[in-house]
Design a protein around this motif. Sequence first.
Motif, mmCIF file in Angstrom:
data_model
loop_
_atom_site.group_PDB
_atom_site.id
_atom_site.type_symbol
_atom_site.label_atom_id
_atom_site.label_comp_id
_atom_site.label_asym_id
_atom_site.label_seq_id
_atom_site.Cartn_x
_atom_site.Cartn_y
_atom_site.Cartn_z
ATOM 1 N N SER A 46 -4.835 5.419 -0.949
ATOM 2 C CA SER A 46 -4.978 4.128 -1.973
ATOM 3 C C SER A 46 -3.483 3.774 -2.193
ATOM 4 O O SER A 46 -2.584 4.592 -2.611
ATOM 5 C CB SER A 46 -5.764 4.482 -3.081
ATOM 6 O OG SER A 46 -5.614 3.322 -3.986
ATOM 7 N N PRO A 47 -3.073 2.540 -2.065
ATOM 8 C CA PRO A 47 -1.885 1.945 -2.312
ATOM 9 C C PRO A 47 -0.960 2.555 -3.799
ATOM 10 O O PRO A 47 0.428 2.840 -3.581
ATOM 11 C CB PRO A 47 -1.812 0.487 -2.272
ATOM 12 C CG PRO A 47 -3.066 0.366 -1.347
ATOM 13 C CD PRO A 47 -3.950 1.313 -1.841
ATOM 14 N N VAL A 48 -1.629 2.528 -4.762
ATOM 15 C CA VAL A 48 -1.042 3.247 -6.058
ATOM 16 C C VAL A 48 -0.660 4.552 -6.247
ATOM 17 O O VAL A 48 0.688 4.698 -6.158
ATOM 18 C CB VAL A 48 -1.984 2.609 -7.384
ATOM 19 C CG1 VAL A 48 -1.259 3.130 -8.484
ATOM 20 C CG2 VAL A 48 -1.994 1.005 -7.426
ATOM 21 N N PRO A 49 -1.502 5.373 -5.722
ATOM 22 C CA PRO A 49 -1.156 6.809 -5.613
ATOM 23 C C PRO A 49 0.046 7.108 -4.447
ATOM 24 O O PRO A 49 0.778 7.657 -4.666
ATOM 25 C CB PRO A 49 -2.230 7.459 -5.393
ATOM 26 C CG PRO A 49 -3.498 6.830 -5.533
ATOM 27 C CD PRO A 49 -3.039 5.294 -5.627
ATOM 28 N N THR A 95 6.159 1.261 -11.954
ATOM 29 C CA THR A 95 5.584 1.095 -10.824
ATOM 30 C C THR A 95 4.200 1.206 -10.603
ATOM 31 O O THR A 95 3.534 0.278 -10.233
ATOM 32 C CB THR A 95 6.138 2.321 -9.918
ATOM 33 O OG1 THR A 95 7.658 2.096 -9.831
ATOM 34 C CG2 THR A 95 5.575 2.352 -8.328
ATOM 35 N N GLY A 96 3.484 2.116 -11.236
ATOM 36 C CA GLY A 96 2.022 2.238 -11.433
ATOM 37 C C GLY A 96 1.394 0.841 -11.850
ATOM 38 O O GLY A 96 0.336 0.553 -11.478
ATOM 39 N N LEU A 97 2.061 0.606 -13.087
ATOM 40 C CA LEU A 97 1.391 -0.621 -13.822
ATOM 41 C C LEU A 97 1.711 -1.810 -13.319
ATOM 42 O O LEU A 97 0.735 -2.578 -12.802
ATOM 43 C CB LEU A 97 2.072 -0.599 -15.364
ATOM 44 C CG LEU A 97 1.844 0.278 -16.189
ATOM 45 C CD1 LEU A 97 2.676 0.128 -17.318
ATOM 46 C CD2 LEU A 97 0.421 0.344 -16.608
ATOM 47 N N PHE A 98 2.898 -2.175 -12.473
ATOM 48 C CA PHE A 98 3.043 -3.317 -11.501
ATOM 49 C C PHE A 98 2.246 -3.268 -10.511
ATOM 50 O O PHE A 98 1.798 -4.446 -9.851
ATOM 51 C CB PHE A 98 4.579 -3.764 -11.576
ATOM 52 C CG PHE A 98 4.961 -4.246 -12.756
ATOM 53 C CD1 PHE A 98 4.814 -5.631 -13.180
ATOM 54 C CD2 PHE A 98 5.799 -3.301 -13.853
ATOM 55 C CE1 PHE A 98 5.262 -6.048 -14.327
ATOM 56 C CE2 PHE A 98 6.311 -4.077 -14.829
ATOM 57 C CZ PHE A 98 5.998 -5.372 -15.032
ATOM 58 N N MET A 99 2.205 -2.230 -9.691
ATOM 59 C CA MET A 99 1.560 -2.299 -8.359
ATOM 60 C C MET A 99 -0.187 -2.339 -8.790
ATOM 61 O O MET A 99 -0.831 -2.955 -7.976
ATOM 62 C CB MET A 99 1.682 -0.810 -7.588
ATOM 63 C CG MET A 99 2.754 -0.822 -6.763
ATOM 64 S SD MET A 99 2.989 -2.046 -5.489
ATOM 65 C CE MET A 99 1.646 -1.165 -4.266
ATOM 66 N N GLY A 100 -0.559 -1.907 -9.807
ATOM 67 C CA GLY A 100 -1.856 -2.113 -10.188
ATOM 68 C C GLY A 100 -2.266 -3.374 -10.610
ATOM 69 O O GLY A 100 -3.147 -4.174 -10.345
ATOM 70 N N LEU A 101 -1.018 -3.958 -11.221
ATOM 71 C CA LEU A 101 -1.386 -5.431 -11.586
ATOM 72 C C LEU A 101 -1.481 -6.392 -10.403
ATOM 73 O O LEU A 101 -2.269 -7.203 -9.856
ATOM 74 C CB LEU A 101 -0.075 -6.131 -12.408
ATOM 75 C CG LEU A 101 -0.242 -7.458 -12.832
ATOM 76 C CD1 LEU A 101 -1.397 -7.748 -13.455
ATOM 77 C CD2 LEU A 101 1.218 -8.024 -13.568
ATOM 78 N N PHE A 102 -0.185 -6.128 -9.410
ATOM 79 C CA PHE A 102 0.086 -7.132 -8.479
ATOM 80 C C PHE A 102 -1.208 -6.907 -7.141
ATOM 81 O O PHE A 102 -1.710 -7.760 -6.595
ATOM 82 C CB PHE A 102 1.322 -6.913 -7.878
ATOM 83 C CG PHE A 102 2.273 -7.203 -8.734
ATOM 84 C CD1 PHE A 102 2.437 -8.500 -9.706
ATOM 85 C CD2 PHE A 102 3.768 -6.763 -8.837
ATOM 86 C CE1 PHE A 102 3.270 -8.859 -10.377
ATOM 87 C CE2 PHE A 102 4.509 -7.055 -9.627
ATOM 88 C CZ PHE A 102 4.495 -8.339 -10.559
#
Length: 136
Positions: A46-49, A95-102
Amino acid sequence: MRRESPHAGPLRALFRQFSAFAGVGLVAAVAHYGALIGLVEGAGASPVPATLAGYVLGGVVSYALNRRYAFDSDRPHREATWRFATVAGVGFVLTGLFMGLFNGRLGLPYLPAQVLTTGVVLLWSFSANRFWTFRP
């Protein structure tokens, strides 16, 4: 004759330092994005991990190069490493928060989402490392 502003020297030094930081960031980004793409495309992660794993790899590269080239720090490693790790830890969460958002919430493809995330985290990490981690 054109007169130079009294702020030109410090601004030039800041620009040089930010340019070196951005150059180091490019090298660290190659490691980060390489891991991200390899994990997503090659391993089906998955992209976020995957981006968080890449962030850690890029952070190791970043510490070594920033200490030497961007900030030319003589702060002992026993002080600089925990400070850098703290700044990197905040960057990891961002990074985790913004990737999760975007990527997750807004549905952007993972690479454009990562580019936007990188820009946000770049500003945070430059400021924190300049004024705290590697400050003389």
